[in-house]
Structures are given as structure tokens and as C-alpha cells.
Design an enzyme around this catalytic site. Structure first.
Site, PDB file in Angstrom:
ATOM      1  N   THR A   1       5.228  -3.643 -42.488  1.00 12.83           N
ATOM      2  CA  THR A   1       4.609  -2.697 -43.416  1.00 12.83           C
ATOM      3  C   THR A   1       3.438  -3.355 -44.137  1.00 12.83           C
ATOM      4  O   THR A   1       2.346  -2.790 -44.231  1.00 12.83           O
ATOM      5  CB  THR A   1       5.663  -2.195 -44.428  1.00 12.83           C
TER       6      THR A   1
ATOM      7  N   ASN B   1       7.993   3.799 -31.891  1.00  9.88           N
ATOM      8  CA  ASN B   1       9.357   3.363 -32.197  1.00  9.88           C
ATOM      9  C   ASN B   1      10.392   4.451 -32.006  1.00  9.88           C
ATOM     10  O   ASN B   1      11.577   4.184 -31.977  1.00  9.88           O
ATOM     11  CB  ASN B   1       9.424   2.831 -33.631  1.00  9.88           C
TER      12      ASN B   1
ATOM     13  N   GLN C   1       7.099  -2.949 -32.297  1.00 13.35           N
ATOM     14  CA  GLN C   1       8.177  -2.672 -31.337  1.00 13.35           C
ATOM     15  C   GLN C   1       7.993  -3.394 -30.001  1.00 13.35           C
ATOM     16  O   GLN C   1       8.896  -3.362 -29.158  1.00 13.35           O
ATOM     17  CB  GLN C   1       8.299  -1.162 -31.089  1.00 13.35           C
TER      18      GLN C   1
ATOM     19  N   ALA D   1       9.472  -9.799 -37.715  1.00 10.31           N
ATOM     20  CA  ALA D   1      10.469 -10.649 -37.038  1.00 10.31           C
ATOM     21  C   ALA D   1      11.818  -9.981 -36.823  1.00 10.31           C
ATOM     22  O   ALA D   1      12.537 -10.315 -35.883  1.00 10.31           O
ATOM     23  CB  ALA D   1      10.664 -11.936 -37.852  1.00 10.31           C
ATOM     24  N   HIS D   2      12.165  -9.023 -37.690  1.00  9.54           N
ATOM     25  CA  HIS D   2      13.530  -8.493 -37.576  1.00  9.54           C
ATOM     26  C   HIS D   2      13.720  -7.547 -36.404  1.00  9.54           C
ATOM     27  O   HIS D   2      14.823  -7.074 -36.152  1.00  9.54           O
ATOM     28  CB  HIS D   2      13.995  -7.873 -38.904  1.00  9.54           C
TER      29      HIS D   2
ATOM     30  N   CYS E   1      13.708   4.387 -41.737  1.00 10.33           N
ATOM     31  CA  CYS E   1      13.521   4.803 -43.121  1.00 10.33           C
ATOM     32  C   CYS E   1      14.068   6.204 -43.335  1.00 10.33           C
ATOM     33  O   CYS E   1      14.469   6.564 -44.417  1.00 10.33           O
ATOM     34  CB  CYS E   1      12.038   4.784 -43.482  1.00 10.33           C
TER      35      CYS E   1
HETATM   36  N1  PLP Z   1       5.793  -0.422 -37.561  1.00 10.44           N
HETATM   37  C1  PLP Z   1       6.726  -0.012 -36.691  1.00 10.44           C
HETATM   38  C2  PLP Z   1       6.323   0.585 -35.390  1.00 10.44           C
HETATM   39  C3  PLP Z   1       8.083  -0.136 -37.020  1.00 10.44           C
HETATM   40  O1  PLP Z   1       9.006   0.279 -36.150  1.00 10.44           O
HETATM   41  C4  PLP Z   1       8.439  -0.709 -38.263  1.00 10.44           C
HETATM   42  C5  PLP Z   1       9.858  -0.826 -38.669  1.00 10.44           C
HETATM   43  O2  PLP Z   1      10.607   0.127 -38.591  1.00 10.44           O
HETATM   44  C6  PLP Z   1       7.415  -1.136 -39.122  1.00 10.44           C
HETATM   45  C7  PLP Z   1       6.098  -0.974 -38.748  1.00 10.44           C
HETATM   46  C8  PLP Z   1       7.704  -1.750 -40.461  1.00 10.44           C
HETATM   47  O3  PLP Z   1       8.086  -3.088 -40.317  1.00 10.44           O
HETATM   48  P1  PLP Z   1       8.873  -3.821 -41.526  1.00 10.44           P
HETATM   49  O4  PLP Z   1      10.251  -3.252 -41.523  1.00 10.44           O
HETATM   50  O5  PLP Z   1       8.846  -5.277 -41.158  1.00 10.44           O
HETATM   51  O6  PLP Z   1       8.139  -3.545 -42.763  1.00 10.44           O
END
Ligand code: PLP
Length: 376
Positions: free
Chosen positions: A71, A150, A178, A199-200, A327
Site C-alpha cells: 500500500t 488479485n 501478486q 513480502a507477506h 480488506c
Molecule cells: N496490491 C495488491 C495487488 C494486493 O493484493 C495488496 C494486498 O492485498 C496490496 C497491494 C497491498 O499490500 P500490503 O498489504 O502490503 O499493503
């Protein structure tokens, strides 16, 4: 039995990653900006991690800026392009992750940026003719289009989009959250200006990622404070998380082909099982296409009285999956992506199953049984 089929939301931290992180937590507590030995010890770990990441992606270490995750990296790219690089236009898509689409909308509202949304083809691919037409307009532009969606597994041709942007003199950001560590990247040849990593999504820790910024592009930090990450990202670096990210990436790229074939086989098993169990089932986007993102399967089940409860009932059966992006999963809003790409059908439950390194055939079979009990 508990079956975790929500790997696009997040993944379990690999034991090897935990093993790499614990000693850092235990004994590398020095502030990496401190000049004493304890600080230098942490600094060395961060710079080693940066070099290791850069090696996997074939780019220079100085192009990697660690952040708190995807994000923040998406925000940094778009806000930096507008604030520091003179972009007055953003071209993106309604099917982007909210980290991109909401940032673009907020820049349009508060910074007077023109926001253009590119159309999609019926399968969810970006309409490249429309993108080409949008790129002809006046004004310094940043295009932000994700590598893989995603939710519906559609992969965009980022090499082609990047080349189109270059030709039109536009900057190109792609959210590779992704796909990073699920596909190989060569940033020496890929025409991108910014890419985002978290990373997660590949068995690393939460709360760490990075933004790759092509050499020669200079953005200022969006978080005011210290001059960490060469003043692009203020705030004391999370040494253990950065070490964890680099370790997770090492593991992923050491084993990419077998990971891909393991996960592809699991998804094929799930698709075959679902097709055998349900006649009128839909696989959204490129979920059931060989070129789609192999970790993600988005399914619309036949209309059923229990559709609205499906996610909850599967949870009771021990199955973790999702009804949208992480989310919004569990919320009643549904998915902005399914709506934007016109896959949303209020009569049908649309669920996302996503597979990872630790998913087994037995788990897929158990999930298939649970799904049939829910929709019996
Ligand atoms: N972009 C995509 C395509 C995602 O799938 C996600 C996480 O769900 C994010 C951005 C956000 O990443 P983070 O959870 O590390 O903020």
C-alpha cells in the site's frame, strides 16, 4: 480440518524466514542510522538484503526502497509522480487494488490531477487500443496498471504496456504484489519505472515491502522525517522485516519452477472437482485460463438460497477463502473488481480460492467436499 485457501490475502511465514528473523530480533537491535558498531551491524543486514533483492530482479540495489508494504509503495509511486515529477494525469483502471485506485482518486480530488480509467475487454484484460488512445492526450502522465489482478487472476502484458508508455513519454507503475516471487522479473529489460512489492504475499513477514524506482527518477519522501532510504522513506528501518523479506525472496526464487507446478496442479484439481460437482459454474476473469495468475481461482457458484452465507458457512467448515480482496472479505460490500469487470451477479456467491506453497492435495479435496455440503 482447517484449510487455508486465502494465499492471495496473505501467506504463512516460512519457517526458514522465521529462523532468519529471530536472531535479528534478538541481537541486532541497533538503529541502522547509528554510526556505532551496533548500528552498523543492522545497516549491513539491510544493505545485504537490498543487494540480494536487486540480484533476483536484475536491477541496481540503489533502485530498491524499502517500505511498510504494498500500500505504501503504491502511494509513494503515484504521489511522487504527481508531486515531484510533474505528472498532471493518471491513467489507471477500476479493477486496480484500492491502494492504487483510491490514491489516484484522492490525487484527482485534491491535486487537480486528471484521472482517466482505461476500459477492459470481456475477460478483464486492459483494452490496449483504448490505452493507446488515452496516451495521445496532452499532459505529463503516469500509467498505473497492475501485473496480475488479485481477485480474478488476469495478467496484463506489462512489457507491452510499458513499451507503449515509453513511446508516449509516460511513466509506468505496475503493482506486482501478486506476482513478485511467483514469476521471474528482469528489470534490466522490462520497461517499467516503478514496481511494488509486499513480502507477506510470498511467505515473508507482514509490514514490509519495497518500491523499485528506475535509476534516474527522483521522488521525495511522502513520510516526512529522517532521511532513511535516501530520504525517500523517513522512519527507522525495520531490520528484521527487511531480512525476512530478502530470505522469503531467496526461498521463492530458489524453487520457482517446482512452486509453479505444485500450485498449478492444485488449482487444476480444484477446477476439475468444481466442474464435476456443479454444472452451471463460472470461473471469473482468467481464473481457468492457462495464462492466468496460477495462484488465484475466482468462482461464481450457481444461484442458491445459501449464496449470501457461503463465506460464513465455509468458515464454519474450516475453509478460509475470500469473497473479494482481503480488506473487504467478510464485509457485505462485495468486490469492486467483480463489479468493475462486470462479473458480479447478485444471485451467485463469488468466492476466491488462492493456493500457496503449503497447500496440499488433501486440503483441496477436503475443501471440495465442504463446498458441496454448503451448496447441497
Ligand atoms: N496490491 C495488491 C495487488 C494486493 O493484493 C495488496 C494486498 O492485498 C496490496 C497491494 C497491498 O499490500 P500490503 O498489504 O502490503 O499493503
Amino acid at each position: 480440518m482447517n484449510v487455508y485457501l486465502d494465499n492471495a490475502a496473505t501467506t504463512a511465514v516460512a519457517p526458514e524466514v522465521v529462523e532468519a528473523m529471530v536472531p535479528v530480533l534478538e541481537s541486532c537491535f541497533g538503529n541502522p542510522s547509528s554510526s556505532h558498531a551496533a548500528g552498523r551491524k543492522s545497516r549491513v543486514l539491510i544493505e545485504q538484503s537490498r543487494r540480494s533483492v536487486a540480484k533476483h530482479l536484475n536491477c541496481h540495489p540503489s533502485t530498491i526502497y524499502f517500505t511498510s508494504g504494498g500500500t505504501e509503495a503504491d502511494n509513494l509511486a503515484l504521489r511522487g509522480a504527481v508531486r515531484d515529477l510533474g505528472c498532471t494525469r493518471i491513467i489507471t483502471s477500476e479493477a486496480e487494488h484500492s491502494a492504487v485506485i483510491k490514491t489516484a482518486q484522492s490525487l484527482a480530488q485534491s491535486n487537480g490531477v486528471t484521472l482517466d480509467l482505461v476500459r477492459h475487454l470481456p475477460n478483464g484484460q486492459v483494452d490496449l487500443e483504448h490505452l493507446h488512445a488515452l496516451l495521445q492526450a496532452e499532459g505529463k502522465t503516469i500509467v498505473s496498471l497492475m501485473h496480475a489482478n488479485n481477485e480474478v487472476a488476469v495478467i496484463q502484458d506489462i512489457a507491452r504496456i510499458g513499451a507503449m508508455c515509453q513511446e508516449a513519454g509516460a511513466l509506468f507503475h505496475t503493482d506486482t504484489v501478486q506476482t513478485m516471487c511467483h514469476y521471474a522479473f528482469d528489470l534490466e529489460t522490462l520497461p517499467v519505472d516503478f514496481i511494488t512489492c509486499s513480502a507477506h504475499k510470498f511467505h515473508g513477514p507482514k509490514g514490509v515491502g519495497f518500491l523499485y524506482i528506475r535509476k534516474g527518477i527522483q521522488v521525495k519522501g511522502q513520510i516526512e522525517g529522517g532521511s532513511q532510504e535516501r530520504a525517500v522513506r523517513g522512519g527507522t528501518e525495520s531490520t528484521h522485516n527487511i531480512v525476512g523479506l530478502a530470505k522469503a525472496m531467496d526461498l521463492a526464487y530458489a524453487d520457482l519452477e517446482s512452486h509453479q507446478s505444485h500450485v498449478r496442479a492444485l488449482k487444476a484439481r480444484m477446477v476439475a472437482g468444481l466442474k464435476a460437482a456443479f454444472q452451471d459454474i463460472r470461473f471469473n476473469g482468467d481464473s481457468d485460463h492457462p495464462d492466468g495468475l496460477y495462484t488465484v481461482l475466482n468462482v461464481s457458484f450457481p444461484p442458491h438460497p445459501k449464496s449470501g452465507m457461503a463465506l460464513f458457512l465455509l468458515d464454519l467448515e474450516g475453509i478460509a477463502c475470500s469473497g473479494g480482496s482481503a480488506c473487504s472479505s467478510g464485509a457485505t460490500l462485495g468486490s469492486h473488481v467483480l463489479r468493475a469487470l462486470e462479473f458480479h451477479d447478485p444471485q451467485r456467491a463469488s468466492l476466491r480460492f488462492s493456493f500457496g506453497r503449503y497447500t496440499t492435495e488433501e486440503e483441496v479435496d477436503y475443501a471440495l467436499g465442504a463446498i458441496q455440503r454448503v451448496f447441497a
